[in-house]
Enzyme design. Structure first.
Site, short mmCIF file in Angstrom:
data_model
loop_
_atom_site.label_atom_id
_atom_site.label_comp_id
_atom_site.label_asym_id
_atom_site.label_seq_id
_atom_site.Cartn_x
_atom_site.Cartn_y
_atom_site.Cartn_z
N GLU A 196 0.82 -1.21 0.00
CA GLU A 196 0.00 0.00 0.00
C GLU A 196 0.86 1.26 0.00
OE1 GLU A 196 1.56 0.25 3.79
OE2 GLU A 196 0.73 -1.53 2.88
N ASP A 197 2.04 1.20 0.61
CA ASP A 197 2.92 2.36 0.67
C ASP A 197 3.37 2.78 -0.72
OD1 ASP A 197 4.45 0.11 0.22
OD2 ASP A 197 5.42 0.16 2.18
N ASN A 198 3.81 1.82 -1.51
CA ASN A 198 4.24 2.11 -2.87
C ASN A 198 3.09 2.61 -3.72
OD1 ASN A 198 4.84 1.18 -5.85
ND2 ASN A 198 6.83 1.26 -4.82
#
Length: 464
Positions: free
Chosen positions: A273-275
Protein backbone atom coordinates in the site's frame (compact mmCIF):
# COMPACT_ATOMS: atom_id res chain seq x y z
CA UNK A 1 29.54 -15.56 -52.03
CA UNK A 2 27.23 -18.28 -50.73
CA UNK A 3 24.93 -18.14 -47.74
CA UNK A 4 27.36 -20.39 -45.87
CA UNK A 5 30.20 -17.96 -46.52
CA UNK A 6 28.07 -15.18 -45.06
CA UNK A 7 27.55 -16.91 -41.69
CA UNK A 8 30.93 -15.95 -40.12
CA UNK A 9 30.36 -12.31 -41.00
CA UNK A 10 26.90 -12.40 -39.45
CA UNK A 11 28.28 -14.04 -36.31
CA UNK A 12 30.94 -11.34 -36.06
CA UNK A 13 28.33 -8.62 -36.37
CA UNK A 14 26.22 -10.32 -33.71
CA UNK A 15 29.18 -10.65 -31.34
CA UNK A 16 30.11 -7.01 -31.93
CA UNK A 17 26.53 -5.92 -31.23
CA UNK A 18 26.31 -7.91 -28.00
CA UNK A 19 29.72 -6.73 -26.81
CA UNK A 20 28.86 -3.10 -27.54
CA UNK A 21 25.47 -3.37 -25.83
CA UNK A 22 27.14 -5.00 -22.83
CA UNK A 23 29.61 -2.16 -22.37
CA UNK A 24 26.90 0.46 -22.87
CA UNK A 25 24.75 -1.24 -20.23
CA UNK A 26 27.70 -1.55 -17.85
CA UNK A 27 28.53 2.12 -18.29
CA UNK A 28 24.92 3.04 -17.60
CA UNK A 29 24.87 0.96 -14.41
CA UNK A 30 28.06 2.53 -13.14
CA UNK A 31 26.68 5.99 -13.93
CA UNK A 32 23.57 5.19 -11.90
CA UNK A 33 25.59 3.69 -9.05
CA UNK A 34 27.99 6.64 -8.90
CA UNK A 35 25.02 9.01 -8.99
CA UNK A 36 23.58 7.21 -5.96
CA UNK A 37 26.94 7.36 -4.19
CA UNK A 38 27.38 11.08 -4.95
CA UNK A 39 23.80 11.92 -3.95
CA UNK A 40 24.20 9.99 -0.69
CA UNK A 41 27.34 11.95 0.13
CA UNK A 42 25.68 15.26 -0.68
CA UNK A 43 22.40 14.56 1.14
CA UNK A 44 23.31 12.55 4.22
CA UNK A 45 26.75 13.68 5.38
CA UNK A 46 25.36 16.97 6.70
CA UNK A 47 22.07 17.05 8.61
CA UNK A 48 21.42 20.61 9.80
CA UNK A 49 18.92 21.32 12.54
CA UNK A 50 15.64 22.63 11.17
CA UNK A 51 14.47 26.09 12.33
CA UNK A 52 11.05 24.50 12.92
CA UNK A 53 12.52 22.63 15.89
CA UNK A 54 12.74 25.84 17.92
CA UNK A 55 9.50 27.45 16.69
CA UNK A 56 6.32 27.85 18.70
CA UNK A 57 3.44 25.35 18.38
CA UNK A 58 1.30 27.88 16.51
CA UNK A 59 4.04 28.67 14.02
CA UNK A 60 4.38 25.22 12.46
CA UNK A 61 1.89 22.88 10.77
CA UNK A 62 0.55 20.15 13.02
CA UNK A 63 1.48 16.53 12.32
CA UNK A 64 -0.38 13.33 13.22
CA UNK A 65 2.00 10.40 13.65
CA UNK A 66 0.51 6.97 12.96
CA UNK A 67 2.34 3.87 14.22
CA UNK A 68 0.73 0.49 13.45
CA UNK A 69 1.75 -2.20 15.94
CA UNK A 70 1.53 -5.95 16.19
CA UNK A 71 3.45 -7.85 18.86
CA UNK A 72 6.89 -7.22 20.29
CA UNK A 73 9.01 -6.22 17.32
CA UNK A 74 12.81 -5.97 17.69
CA UNK A 75 13.95 -2.83 19.49
CA UNK A 76 10.30 -1.85 19.99
CA UNK A 77 10.76 0.34 23.08
CA UNK A 78 13.52 2.45 21.50
CA UNK A 79 11.68 2.60 18.17
CA UNK A 80 8.50 3.97 19.73
CA UNK A 81 10.35 6.23 22.17
CA UNK A 82 12.01 7.99 19.24
CA UNK A 83 8.53 9.24 18.27
CA UNK A 84 8.03 10.88 21.66
CA UNK A 85 11.39 12.68 21.53
CA UNK A 86 10.95 14.48 18.21
CA UNK A 87 12.19 18.08 18.29
CA UNK A 88 8.97 19.49 16.89
CA UNK A 89 6.46 21.63 18.79
CA UNK A 90 3.13 20.47 17.33
CA UNK A 91 2.40 16.76 16.89
CA UNK A 92 0.18 13.96 18.14
CA UNK A 93 0.79 10.22 18.11
CA UNK A 94 -1.61 7.35 17.42
CA UNK A 95 -0.54 3.83 18.32
CA UNK A 96 -2.85 1.38 16.57
CA UNK A 97 -3.32 -2.31 17.37
CA UNK A 98 -5.87 -4.78 16.04
CA UNK A 99 -6.02 -6.79 19.28
CA UNK A 100 -6.70 -5.04 22.59
CA UNK A 101 -4.52 -7.67 24.31
CA UNK A 102 -1.54 -7.11 22.05
CA UNK A 103 1.79 -7.29 23.90
CA UNK A 104 2.96 -4.03 22.34
CA UNK A 105 0.42 -2.11 24.42
CA UNK A 106 2.43 -2.58 27.60
CA UNK A 107 5.38 -0.83 25.95
CA UNK A 108 3.16 1.99 24.69
CA UNK A 109 1.61 2.57 28.13
CA UNK A 110 5.04 2.74 29.74
CA UNK A 111 6.11 5.39 27.25
CA UNK A 112 2.93 7.42 27.65
CA UNK A 113 3.54 7.45 31.40
CA UNK A 114 7.18 8.48 30.83
CA UNK A 115 6.23 11.36 28.48
CA UNK A 116 2.94 12.74 29.88
CA UNK A 117 3.38 16.04 28.02
CA UNK A 118 3.15 14.31 24.62
CA UNK A 119 -0.29 14.08 23.03
CA UNK A 120 -0.43 10.30 22.51
CA UNK A 121 -3.41 8.00 21.90
CA UNK A 122 -4.00 4.25 21.75
CA UNK A 123 -6.46 3.00 19.14
CA UNK A 124 -7.51 -0.64 19.38
CA UNK A 125 -9.50 -2.78 16.98
CA UNK A 126 -9.11 -2.90 13.23
CA UNK A 127 -11.64 -1.83 10.64
CA UNK A 128 -11.58 -4.27 7.75
CA UNK A 129 -11.55 -2.34 4.48
CA UNK A 130 -9.46 -4.79 2.44
CA UNK A 131 -7.00 -7.64 2.63
CA UNK A 132 -4.07 -5.52 3.84
CA UNK A 133 -3.85 -5.86 7.65
CA UNK A 134 -1.70 -2.74 8.03
CA UNK A 135 -4.32 -0.57 6.34
CA UNK A 136 -7.10 -2.22 8.38
CA UNK A 137 -5.10 -1.41 11.52
CA UNK A 138 -4.59 2.24 10.57
CA UNK A 139 -8.04 3.28 9.34
CA UNK A 140 -9.50 4.27 12.72
CA UNK A 141 -6.50 6.43 13.62
CA UNK A 142 -6.47 7.90 10.13
CA UNK A 143 -10.03 9.11 10.63
CA UNK A 144 -9.30 10.46 14.13
CA UNK A 145 -6.17 12.39 13.12
CA UNK A 146 -6.45 16.08 13.97
CA UNK A 147 -3.86 17.32 11.50
CA UNK A 148 -3.60 17.25 7.74
CA UNK A 149 0.03 16.10 7.64
CA UNK A 150 0.37 12.40 8.44
CA UNK A 151 3.60 10.61 9.29
CA UNK A 152 3.23 6.84 9.01
CA UNK A 153 6.06 4.80 10.55
CA UNK A 154 6.40 1.05 10.78
CA UNK A 155 6.92 -0.37 14.26
CA UNK A 156 10.47 -1.52 13.47
CA UNK A 157 11.64 2.00 12.60
CA UNK A 158 13.56 4.34 14.90
CA UNK A 159 13.85 8.01 13.90
CA UNK A 160 16.42 10.62 14.88
CA UNK A 161 15.03 13.47 16.98
CA UNK A 162 15.28 16.00 14.14
CA UNK A 163 13.62 13.83 11.51
CA UNK A 164 10.10 15.23 11.73
CA UNK A 165 11.14 18.88 11.54
CA UNK A 166 13.44 18.31 8.57
CA UNK A 167 10.76 16.24 6.85
CA UNK A 168 8.13 18.97 7.22
CA UNK A 169 10.72 21.37 5.76
CA UNK A 170 11.03 19.08 2.74
CA UNK A 171 7.26 18.62 2.42
CA UNK A 172 6.53 22.35 2.46
CA UNK A 173 9.53 23.11 0.25
CA UNK A 174 11.65 26.27 0.17
CA UNK A 175 9.89 29.64 -0.24
CA UNK A 176 11.13 29.90 -3.82
CA UNK A 177 9.11 26.82 -4.73
CA UNK A 178 5.93 28.88 -4.59
CA UNK A 179 6.65 30.37 -8.00
CA UNK A 180 5.50 27.25 -9.90
CA UNK A 181 9.04 26.61 -11.14
CA UNK A 182 8.76 23.07 -9.77
CA UNK A 183 5.96 20.67 -8.99
CA UNK A 184 4.65 20.54 -5.46
CA UNK A 185 6.10 17.98 -3.05
CA UNK A 186 3.28 15.77 -1.76
CA UNK A 187 5.25 13.00 -0.06
CA UNK A 188 8.50 12.82 1.89
CA UNK A 189 10.08 9.44 2.49
CA UNK A 190 13.20 8.10 4.16
CA UNK A 191 15.77 5.58 3.01
CA UNK A 192 15.78 2.48 5.25
CA UNK A 193 19.06 1.98 7.11
CA UNK A 194 19.14 -1.43 8.76
CA UNK A 195 20.84 -2.50 11.95
CA UNK A 196 20.88 -6.15 12.96
CA UNK A 197 19.78 -6.75 16.54
CA UNK A 198 20.43 -10.52 16.40
CA UNK A 199 23.43 -12.61 15.28
CA UNK A 200 21.36 -14.61 12.75
CA UNK A 201 22.99 -14.75 9.32
CA UNK A 202 19.86 -13.67 7.48
CA UNK A 203 19.72 -10.51 9.60
CA UNK A 204 23.20 -9.51 8.52
CA UNK A 205 22.49 -10.29 4.86
CA UNK A 206 19.39 -8.08 5.03
CA UNK A 207 21.46 -5.37 6.70
CA UNK A 208 24.12 -5.56 4.00
CA UNK A 209 21.50 -5.42 1.24
CA UNK A 210 19.52 -2.45 2.59
CA UNK A 211 22.57 -0.38 3.52
CA UNK A 212 24.46 -0.75 0.24
CA UNK A 213 22.93 -1.92 -3.04
CA UNK A 214 19.32 -1.09 -2.16
CA UNK A 215 20.17 2.34 -0.74
CA UNK A 216 22.46 3.19 -3.66
CA UNK A 217 19.86 2.40 -6.32
CA UNK A 218 16.98 3.85 -4.27
CA UNK A 219 18.78 7.19 -3.87
CA UNK A 220 19.87 7.26 -7.51
CA UNK A 221 16.37 6.56 -8.85
CA UNK A 222 14.88 9.23 -6.60
CA UNK A 223 17.57 11.69 -7.67
CA UNK A 224 16.67 11.17 -11.32
CA UNK A 225 12.98 11.24 -10.27
CA UNK A 226 11.40 10.11 -13.51
CA UNK A 227 8.78 8.07 -11.64
CA UNK A 228 7.64 7.18 -8.14
CA UNK A 229 9.97 4.89 -6.16
CA UNK A 230 9.04 4.73 -2.49
CA UNK A 231 9.52 2.29 0.39
CA UNK A 232 6.88 2.83 3.04
CA UNK A 233 8.73 2.37 6.31
CA UNK A 234 8.56 6.11 7.03
CA UNK A 235 6.40 8.42 4.89
CA UNK A 236 4.92 11.90 5.32
CA UNK A 237 2.00 13.07 3.20
CA UNK A 238 -1.13 15.16 3.48
CA UNK A 239 -4.48 13.59 4.30
CA UNK A 240 -6.17 16.11 1.99
CA UNK A 241 -4.07 14.79 -0.91
CA UNK A 242 -4.75 11.15 -0.06
CA UNK A 243 -8.48 11.84 -0.03
CA UNK A 244 -8.24 12.80 -3.70
CA UNK A 245 -6.68 9.56 -4.99
CA UNK A 246 -8.03 6.02 -5.40
CA UNK A 247 -5.11 3.89 -6.60
CA UNK A 248 -6.15 3.71 -10.27
CA UNK A 249 -3.10 5.82 -11.24
CA UNK A 250 -5.32 7.84 -13.57
CA UNK A 251 -5.29 11.65 -13.36
CA UNK A 252 -7.83 12.97 -10.87
CA UNK A 253 -9.34 15.14 -13.61
CA UNK A 254 -10.01 12.15 -15.85
CA UNK A 255 -13.45 10.62 -15.88
CA UNK A 256 -13.26 7.02 -14.66
CA UNK A 257 -16.93 6.01 -14.71
CA UNK A 258 -18.42 4.93 -11.40
CA UNK A 259 -16.88 6.72 -8.39
CA UNK A 260 -14.43 4.68 -6.32
CA UNK A 261 -13.41 4.84 -2.69
CA UNK A 262 -10.65 7.36 -2.04
CA UNK A 263 -8.31 7.96 0.86
CA UNK A 264 -6.51 5.30 2.90
CA UNK A 265 -9.34 2.76 2.61
CA UNK A 266 -8.86 2.65 -1.16
CA UNK A 267 -5.46 1.06 -0.66
CA UNK A 268 -6.58 -1.85 1.48
CA UNK A 269 -6.71 -3.99 -1.65
CA UNK A 270 -2.95 -3.71 -2.22
CA UNK A 271 -0.21 -5.60 -0.43
CA UNK A 272 2.34 -2.81 -0.99
CA UNK A 273 0.00 0.00 0.00
CA UNK A 274 2.92 2.36 0.67
CA UNK A 275 4.24 2.11 -2.87
CA UNK A 276 0.75 2.44 -4.33
CA UNK A 277 -0.06 5.53 -2.25
CA UNK A 278 3.13 7.16 -3.51
CA UNK A 279 2.39 6.18 -7.12
CA UNK A 280 -1.19 7.41 -6.84
CA UNK A 281 -0.10 10.81 -5.56
CA UNK A 282 2.50 11.07 -8.32
CA UNK A 283 0.29 10.04 -11.24
CA UNK A 284 -3.21 11.05 -10.17
CA UNK A 285 -2.32 14.50 -8.76
CA UNK A 286 0.82 15.13 -10.85
CA UNK A 287 2.86 15.99 -7.77
CA UNK A 288 6.32 14.81 -6.73
CA UNK A 289 8.20 13.19 -3.84
CA UNK A 290 11.32 14.10 -1.90
CA UNK A 291 13.65 12.39 0.54
CA UNK A 292 14.92 14.31 3.54
CA UNK A 293 18.47 14.04 4.86
CA UNK A 294 17.32 11.49 7.46
CA UNK A 295 17.19 7.72 7.34
CA UNK A 296 14.63 5.29 8.73
CA UNK A 297 16.64 3.21 11.19
CA UNK A 298 15.26 -0.26 10.54
CA UNK A 299 15.72 -2.82 13.33
CA UNK A 300 16.23 -6.27 11.80
CA UNK A 301 15.44 -9.01 14.29
CA UNK A 302 16.12 -12.72 14.18
CA UNK A 303 16.04 -13.37 10.44
CA UNK A 304 17.31 -16.67 9.08
CA UNK A 305 18.55 -17.12 5.54
CA UNK A 306 15.20 -18.78 4.75
CA UNK A 307 13.37 -15.72 6.15
CA UNK A 308 15.52 -13.47 3.99
CA UNK A 309 14.86 -15.67 0.94
CA UNK A 310 11.08 -15.55 1.33
CA UNK A 311 11.05 -11.83 2.10
CA UNK A 312 12.87 -11.09 -1.14
CA UNK A 313 10.63 -13.50 -3.06
CA UNK A 314 7.57 -11.70 -1.72
CA UNK A 315 8.60 -8.25 -2.88
CA UNK A 316 9.93 -9.39 -6.25
CA UNK A 317 6.52 -10.96 -6.93
CA UNK A 318 4.72 -7.81 -5.82
CA UNK A 319 6.92 -5.61 -8.00
CA UNK A 320 6.46 -7.95 -10.97
CA UNK A 321 2.77 -7.03 -11.07
CA UNK A 322 3.45 -3.33 -10.56
CA UNK A 323 6.60 -2.58 -12.61
CA UNK A 324 7.14 -5.62 -14.82
CA UNK A 325 9.88 -4.18 -17.03
CA UNK A 326 12.00 -3.05 -14.09
CA UNK A 327 11.58 -6.45 -12.42
CA UNK A 328 12.59 -8.35 -15.55
CA UNK A 329 15.85 -6.42 -15.97
CA UNK A 330 16.70 -6.57 -12.25
CA UNK A 331 19.22 -9.47 -12.58
CA UNK A 332 21.20 -7.45 -15.12
CA UNK A 333 21.68 -4.69 -12.54
CA UNK A 334 23.33 -7.03 -10.02
CA UNK A 335 27.10 -7.19 -9.66
CA UNK A 336 27.63 -10.80 -10.77
CA UNK A 337 25.55 -10.71 -13.96
CA UNK A 338 26.58 -7.16 -14.88
CA UNK A 339 30.24 -7.93 -14.21
CA UNK A 340 30.13 -11.11 -16.29
CA UNK A 341 28.52 -9.28 -19.22
CA UNK A 342 31.10 -6.49 -19.05
CA UNK A 343 33.95 -8.98 -18.69
CA UNK A 344 32.88 -10.91 -21.77
CA UNK A 345 32.53 -7.65 -23.71
CA UNK A 346 36.01 -6.51 -22.72
CA UNK A 347 37.44 -9.88 -23.61
CA UNK A 348 35.97 -9.49 -27.09
CA UNK A 349 37.33 -5.97 -27.60
CA UNK A 350 40.61 -6.07 -25.68
CA UNK A 351 41.32 -9.72 -25.01
CA UNK A 352 41.17 -8.98 -21.26
CA UNK A 353 40.67 -12.29 -19.38
CA UNK A 354 37.71 -12.66 -17.02
CA UNK A 355 39.92 -13.79 -14.14
CA UNK A 356 41.68 -10.42 -14.25
CA UNK A 357 38.64 -8.19 -14.79
CA UNK A 358 36.16 -9.68 -12.32
CA UNK A 359 38.23 -9.16 -9.13
CA UNK A 360 38.71 -5.50 -10.10
CA UNK A 361 35.00 -5.19 -10.85
CA UNK A 362 33.89 -6.66 -7.52
CA UNK A 363 36.43 -4.60 -5.56
CA UNK A 364 35.21 -1.36 -7.17
CA UNK A 365 31.55 -2.34 -6.67
CA UNK A 366 32.15 -3.09 -3.00
CA UNK A 367 34.09 0.16 -2.53
CA UNK A 368 31.16 2.23 -3.80
CA UNK A 369 28.68 0.25 -1.68
CA UNK A 370 30.77 0.81 1.45
CA UNK A 371 30.94 4.53 0.66
CA UNK A 372 27.13 4.63 0.50
CA UNK A 373 27.00 2.88 3.87
CA UNK A 374 29.34 5.49 5.35
CA UNK A 375 27.19 8.35 4.06
CA UNK A 376 24.01 6.92 5.57
CA UNK A 377 25.55 5.82 8.87
CA UNK A 378 27.74 8.87 9.38
CA UNK A 379 30.76 6.59 9.86
CA UNK A 380 32.48 3.71 8.04
CA UNK A 381 31.73 0.09 8.78
CA UNK A 382 33.57 -0.55 12.08
CA UNK A 383 36.97 -2.18 11.45
CA UNK A 384 38.04 -5.67 12.46
CA UNK A 385 35.67 -8.62 12.75
CA UNK A 386 32.58 -6.46 12.29
CA UNK A 387 33.77 -5.20 8.91
CA UNK A 388 34.68 -8.68 7.68
CA UNK A 389 31.32 -10.03 8.84
CA UNK A 390 29.60 -7.23 6.93
CA UNK A 391 31.63 -7.91 3.78
CA UNK A 392 30.90 -11.63 4.08
CA UNK A 393 27.16 -10.89 4.30
CA UNK A 394 27.51 -8.57 1.30
CA UNK A 395 29.18 -11.33 -0.73
CA UNK A 396 26.45 -13.80 0.23
CA UNK A 397 23.74 -11.29 -0.72
CA UNK A 398 25.31 -10.74 -4.13
CA UNK A 399 25.51 -14.50 -4.69
CA UNK A 400 21.88 -15.07 -3.69
CA UNK A 401 20.41 -12.27 -5.84
CA UNK A 402 20.05 -14.19 -9.09
CA UNK A 403 18.84 -17.51 -7.61
CA UNK A 404 16.18 -15.69 -5.57
CA UNK A 405 15.01 -13.72 -8.59
CA UNK A 406 14.95 -16.85 -10.75
CA UNK A 407 12.65 -18.57 -8.29
CA UNK A 408 10.46 -15.57 -7.51
CA UNK A 409 9.74 -14.52 -11.08
CA UNK A 410 7.69 -17.65 -11.83
CA UNK A 411 5.10 -17.34 -9.07
CA UNK A 412 2.48 -14.92 -7.78
CA UNK A 413 1.74 -16.39 -4.34
CA UNK A 414 3.34 -14.72 -1.33
CA UNK A 415 3.32 -15.36 2.39
CA UNK A 416 2.89 -12.30 4.60
CA UNK A 417 2.23 -12.20 8.34
CA UNK A 418 1.28 -15.88 8.38
CA UNK A 419 -1.23 -15.66 5.54
CA UNK A 420 -0.87 -16.42 1.86
CA UNK A 421 -1.97 -14.06 -0.90
CA UNK A 422 -2.08 -14.06 -4.67
CA UNK A 423 -0.66 -10.89 -6.20
CA UNK A 424 -2.76 -9.69 -9.11
CA UNK A 425 -2.63 -6.84 -11.60
CA UNK A 426 -1.22 -3.54 -10.27
CA UNK A 427 -0.27 -5.16 -6.98
CA UNK A 428 -3.80 -5.89 -5.78
CA UNK A 429 -4.06 -9.07 -3.75
CA UNK A 430 -6.54 -11.71 -2.71
CA UNK A 431 -6.23 -14.56 -0.26
CA UNK A 432 -4.67 -17.67 -1.79
CA UNK A 433 -6.12 -21.13 -2.10
CA UNK A 434 -4.20 -24.37 -2.52
CA UNK A 435 -4.77 -24.27 -6.27
CA UNK A 436 -3.03 -20.89 -6.50
CA UNK A 437 0.41 -22.21 -5.65
CA UNK A 438 3.10 -21.49 -8.15
CA UNK A 439 2.05 -23.37 -11.29
CA UNK A 440 4.29 -26.35 -11.95
CA UNK A 441 6.25 -25.57 -8.77
CA UNK A 442 3.34 -26.83 -6.67
CA UNK A 443 4.52 -30.35 -7.45
CA UNK A 444 7.75 -29.65 -5.54
CA UNK A 445 6.96 -30.00 -1.79
CA UNK A 446 9.15 -27.13 -0.61
CA UNK A 447 8.70 -24.79 -3.55
CA UNK A 448 5.30 -23.23 -2.90
CA UNK A 449 6.19 -21.57 0.39
CA UNK A 450 7.19 -22.33 3.92
CA UNK A 451 3.73 -23.33 5.03
CA UNK A 452 1.29 -25.79 3.50
CA UNK A 453 -1.45 -25.13 5.99
CA UNK A 454 -4.81 -23.43 6.32
CA UNK A 455 -3.11 -20.11 5.64
CA UNK A 456 -4.28 -20.74 2.06
CA UNK A 457 -7.88 -19.69 2.30
CA UNK A 458 -10.38 -17.68 0.25
CA UNK A 459 -11.09 -14.06 0.99
CA UNK A 460 -14.00 -13.39 3.28
CA UNK A 461 -13.79 -9.80 4.41
CA UNK A 462 -16.91 -10.10 6.53
CA UNK A 463 -15.22 -12.62 8.78
CA UNK A 464 -11.54 -11.74 8.37
Amino acid sequence: MTADDDLPAKRDILKLSFATAGLVWYTFLWSLGLLGCWAARKRYRLRPRSPLASSGPGDVPGVSILRPLKGLDPNLYENLESTFTQEYPNFEIFFTVADEHDQALAVVRDLIAKYPHVNAHIVTGEEVVGVNPKVNNLVKAYRQASHDILWVLDSNVMADSGTLARSVDALDGPPSAANNSRKRIALVHHVPFAFATEPALGSHVEQAFLNTNHAKMYIAINTVAIDSCVVGKSNLYRKSDLERVDGTLKPATASSGAPRETGLVAFGRFLAEDNMIASALWHELDVRHDISCDVAHNAVGNMTIADYFWRRVRWIRVRKHMVLAATLIEPFTESIVAGTIAGLSLRYFLGLPLWLFLPLHFAAWLFVDLDVYESLAGHPVPPGATKWKFIGAWVLREGLAFPIWSYAIWGSTVDWRGKAYVVMRNGEVRRATRDDRNGWLRWIPWASGRKDTASYEPVDLAQD
